[in-house]
Design an enzyme around this catalytic site. Structure first.
Site, PDB file in Angstrom:
ATOM      1  N   TYR A 169       0.841  -1.208   0.000  1.00 45.73           N
ATOM      2  CA  TYR A 169       0.000   0.000   0.000  1.00 45.73           C
ATOM      3  C   TYR A 169       0.875   1.257   0.000  1.00 45.73           C
ATOM      4  O   TYR A 169       0.660   2.166  -0.801  1.00 45.73           O
ATOM      5  CB  TYR A 169      -0.913  -0.029   1.233  1.00 45.73           C
ATOM      6  CG  TYR A 169      -1.915   1.100   1.311  1.00 45.73           C
ATOM      7  CD1 TYR A 169      -3.110   1.053   0.593  1.00 45.73           C
ATOM      8  CD2 TYR A 169      -1.686   2.209   2.126  1.00 45.73           C
ATOM      9  CE1 TYR A 169      -4.038   2.081   0.682  1.00 45.73           C
ATOM     10  CE2 TYR A 169      -2.611   3.244   2.220  1.00 45.73           C
ATOM     11  CZ  TYR A 169      -3.789   3.172   1.500  1.00 45.73           C
ATOM     12  OH  TYR A 169      -4.719   4.186   1.582  1.00 45.73           O
ATOM     13  N   LYS A 173       1.097   3.899  -3.043  1.00 45.91           N
ATOM     14  CA  LYS A 173       0.683   5.291  -2.843  1.00 45.91           C
ATOM     15  C   LYS A 173       1.812   6.261  -3.178  1.00 45.91           C
ATOM     16  O   LYS A 173       1.568   7.356  -3.685  1.00 45.91           O
ATOM     17  CB  LYS A 173       0.183   5.494  -1.409  1.00 45.91           C
ATOM     18  CG  LYS A 173      -1.114   4.736  -1.110  1.00 45.91           C
ATOM     19  CD  LYS A 173      -2.269   5.228  -1.988  1.00 45.91           C
ATOM     20  CE  LYS A 173      -3.594   4.575  -1.671  1.00 45.91           C
ATOM     21  NZ  LYS A 173      -4.709   5.085  -2.482  1.00 45.91           N
ATOM     22  N   ILE A 202      -9.014   9.468   7.441  1.00 47.19           N
ATOM     23  CA  ILE A 202     -10.314  10.073   7.125  1.00 47.19           C
ATOM     24  C   ILE A 202     -11.413   9.118   7.579  1.00 47.19           C
ATOM     25  O   ILE A 202     -11.340   7.904   7.322  1.00 47.19           O
ATOM     26  CB  ILE A 202     -10.450  10.324   5.600  1.00 47.19           C
ATOM     27  CG1 ILE A 202      -9.210  11.061   5.050  1.00 47.19           C
ATOM     28  CG2 ILE A 202     -11.738  11.097   5.293  1.00 47.19           C
ATOM     29  CD1 ILE A 202      -8.971  12.442   5.582  1.00 47.19           C
ATOM     30  N   THR A 204     -14.014   7.487   6.826  1.00 42.96           N
ATOM     31  CA  THR A 204     -14.884   6.789   5.860  1.00 42.96           C
ATOM     32  C   THR A 204     -14.948   5.328   6.289  1.00 42.96           C
ATOM     33  O   THR A 204     -14.316   4.931   7.267  1.00 42.96           O
ATOM     34  CB  THR A 204     -14.271   6.851   4.453  1.00 42.96           C
ATOM     35  OG1 THR A 204     -13.008   6.164   4.507  1.00 42.96           O
ATOM     36  CG2 THR A 204     -14.061   8.273   3.978  1.00 42.96           C
TER      37      THR A 204
HETATM   38  N1  LIG Z   1     -10.049   6.714   4.508  1.00 40.10           N
HETATM   39  C1  LIG Z   1      -8.787   6.939   4.813  1.00 40.10           C
HETATM   40  O1  LIG Z   1      -8.417   7.078   5.993  1.00 40.10           O
HETATM   41  C2  LIG Z   1      -7.775   7.091   3.703  1.00 40.10           C
HETATM   42  C3  LIG Z   1      -6.520   7.603   4.036  1.00 40.10           C
HETATM   43  C4  LIG Z   1      -5.572   7.778   3.039  1.00 40.10           C
HETATM   44  C5  LIG Z   1      -5.894   7.458   1.727  1.00 40.10           C
HETATM   45  N2  LIG Z   1      -7.121   6.945   1.425  1.00 40.10           N
HETATM   46  C6  LIG Z   1      -7.394   6.640   0.031  1.00 40.10           C
HETATM   47  O2  LIG Z   1      -8.518   7.354  -0.381  1.00 40.10           O
HETATM   48  C7  LIG Z   1      -9.212   6.656  -1.444  1.00 40.10           C
HETATM   49  C8  LIG Z   1     -10.700   6.604  -1.136  1.00 40.10           C
HETATM   50  O3  LIG Z   1     -10.902   5.958   0.070  1.00 40.10           O
HETATM   51  P1  LIG Z   1     -12.277   6.024   0.925  1.00 40.10           P
HETATM   52  O4  LIG Z   1     -11.860   6.339   2.276  1.00 40.10           O
HETATM   53  O5  LIG Z   1     -13.279   6.848   0.211  1.00 40.10           O
HETATM   54  O6  LIG Z   1     -12.638   4.470   0.872  1.00 40.10           O
HETATM   55  P2  LIG Z   1     -14.016   3.716   0.657  1.00 40.10           P
HETATM   56  O7  LIG Z   1     -13.720   2.301   1.037  1.00 40.10           O
HETATM   57  O8  LIG Z   1     -15.109   4.425   1.347  1.00 40.10           O
HETATM   58  O9  LIG Z   1     -14.226   3.820  -0.930  1.00 40.10           O
HETATM   59  C9  LIG Z   1     -13.391   3.180  -1.855  1.00 40.10           C
HETATM   60  C10 LIG Z   1     -14.231   2.708  -3.024  1.00 40.10           C
HETATM   61  O10 LIG Z   1     -13.373   2.108  -4.001  1.00 40.10           O
HETATM   62  C11 LIG Z   1     -14.098   1.033  -4.585  1.00 40.10           C
HETATM   63  N3  LIG Z   1     -13.215   0.065  -5.226  1.00 40.10           N
HETATM   64  C12 LIG Z   1     -12.431  -0.859  -4.632  1.00 40.10           C
HETATM   65  N4  LIG Z   1     -11.810  -1.608  -5.562  1.00 40.10           N
HETATM   66  C13 LIG Z   1     -12.207  -1.152  -6.775  1.00 40.10           C
HETATM   67  C14 LIG Z   1     -11.916  -1.513  -8.130  1.00 40.10           C
HETATM   68  N5  LIG Z   1     -11.099  -2.548  -8.424  1.00 40.10           N
HETATM   69  N6  LIG Z   1     -12.492  -0.799  -9.111  1.00 40.10           N
HETATM   70  C15 LIG Z   1     -13.344   0.221  -8.844  1.00 40.10           C
HETATM   71  N7  LIG Z   1     -13.674   0.606  -7.590  1.00 40.10           N
HETATM   72  C16 LIG Z   1     -13.104  -0.074  -6.569  1.00 40.10           C
HETATM   73  C17 LIG Z   1     -14.859   0.412  -3.407  1.00 40.10           C
HETATM   74  O11 LIG Z   1     -15.963  -0.391  -3.835  1.00 40.10           O
HETATM   75  C18 LIG Z   1     -15.275   1.652  -2.620  1.00 40.10           C
HETATM   76  O12 LIG Z   1     -16.596   2.086  -2.974  1.00 40.10           O
HETATM   77  C19 LIG Z   1      -8.494   5.300  -1.537  1.00 40.10           C
HETATM   78  O13 LIG Z   1      -7.566   5.327  -2.589  1.00 40.10           O
HETATM   79  C20 LIG Z   1      -7.753   5.197  -0.224  1.00 40.10           C
HETATM   80  O14 LIG Z   1      -6.595   4.387  -0.324  1.00 40.10           O
HETATM   81  C21 LIG Z   1      -8.063   6.753   2.387  1.00 40.10           C
END
Ligand SMILES: NC(=O)c1ccc[n+]([C@@H]2O[C@H](COP(=O)([O-])OP(=O)(O)OC[C@H]3O[C@@H](n4cnc5c(N)ncnc54)[C@H](O)[C@@H]3O)[C@@H](O)[C@H]2O)c1
Length: 280
Positions: A169, A173, A202, A204
């Site tokens: 990961y 990233k 975040i 979520t």
């Molecule tokens: N939430 C956090 O704390 C956090 C922190 C740093 C980075 N991020 C990054 O932010 C982005 C969004 O995260 P989020 O918090 O909204 O997560 P989330 O889990 O709420 O949403 C992610 C979405 O991606 C979709 N997904 C997964 N695999 C997929 C694929 N192969 N094709 C299409 N869609 C796919 C999932 O179905 C989901 O709806 C991600 O890249 C995550 O790595 C999140």
């Protein structure tokens, strides 16, 4: 005023916040791997008056991403694309992290870089873990992450050899940030901009799952030690996305915006002070 459509890939926590921040009064293409989530989010958005079209996508499959790009084009000028699809180390094994977070990100960046409208812009979500990995990855590895042909990414020896989802990961990233930097030249040749955002923790579904996982206590401690001392909201990311897509950011491309409530700054400062203390 928007002149074209908005494509949002990944309709989880961040994708939905972006939809509500930027989707009113324009055509919006929503895409996700999870059919049920996609249908629910699209139905709720349509009920609220948004003009949405939904399409299933697997970002790790080239033909699926190409089909999504074609669908976006069929809606008119592709003005904005926001890529939020991803999986986290608690959610998925190392192979899925490699495919979705590294390959999928690169595929979307490349496909949409070929159809983005002049004057358009993209925001691609990376992570603060990518910023933390910067400086710990050898220069030749960073170079390959930035510029290797997309179809060769998973075969790169240091990617193929990864066995731990957390490490994969972080490297994915960091690769995201480097890829956006490189892609900004292609996007620029079309008169468009592209940037990444690196969120901190975040609140979520993904963020909550990570907080409940093996690294949760460490993540909470990092947040508590940061300057803001709080978790981020999906709206914090949507606000930064709105800025980067707006004319206010017309001189900003090929860069990464850290939106982490000060976690990375606090960690770096604590480490420096500890090193100074040891030296003194
Ligand atoms: N939430 C956090 O704390 C956090 C922190 C740093 C980075 N991020 C990054 O932010 C982005 C969004 O995260 P989020 O918090 O909204 O997560 P989330 O889990 O709420 O949403 C992610 C979405 O991606 C979709 N997904 C997964 N695999 C997929 C694929 N192969 N094709 C299409 N869609 C796919 C999932 O179905 C989901 O709806 C991600 O890249 C995550 O790595 C999140």
């Amino acid at each position: 005023m928007a002149f074209g459509s908005l494509t949002i890939i990944g309709v989880g926590g961040m994708g939905q916040a972006v939809l509500r921040r930027l989707g009113a009064g324009r055509r919006v293409l929503l895409a996700d791997f999870h059919e049920g989530t996609l249908a629910d989010v699209a139905a709720a958005a349509a009920a609220d008056g948004y003009d949405v079209t939904a399409q299933h996508v697997d970002v790790s499959a080239p033909e699926s991403v190409a089909a999504l790009a074609a669908r976006a084009q069929s809606l008119g000028l592709v003005e904005h694309v926001v890529h939020t699809a991803g999986v986290s180390p608690v959610q998925a094994p190392v192979d899925a992290v490699r495919r979705v977070d590294l390959l999928g990100f690169a595929l979307v960046l490349e496909e949409f870089g070929q159809i983005i409208a002049p004057g358009g812009a993209g925001v691609f979500i990376s992570s603060m873990s990518g910023q933390m990995a910067a400086g710990r990855i050898p220069a030749e590895v960073e170079a390959a992450l930035a510029t290797a042909p997309v179809e060769q990414l998973l075969a790169l020896p240091f990617i193929a050899g990864l066995t731990d989802a957390g490490t994969a990961y972080s490297i994915a990233k960091r690769g995201n940030q480097l890829r956006v930097q490189a892609a900004s030249l292609d996007w620029g040749a079309r008169g468009a901009r592209v940037n990444s955002i690196s969120p901190g923790v975040i609140s979520t579904a993904m963020g909550q799952q990570e907080l409940a996982g093996g690294s949760g206590a460490q993540m909470r401690a990092m947040v508590e030690a940061s300057a803001t001392g709080r978790l981020g909201t999906p709206e914090d990311i949507a606000n930064a996305t709105a800025f980067l897509l707006s004319p206010d950011a017309s001189f900003i491309t090929g860069t990464d915006l850290l939106v982490d409530g000060g976690v990375v700054a606090a960690l770096a400062t604590v480490q420096r002070r500890a090193a100074e203390g040891q030296a003194g």
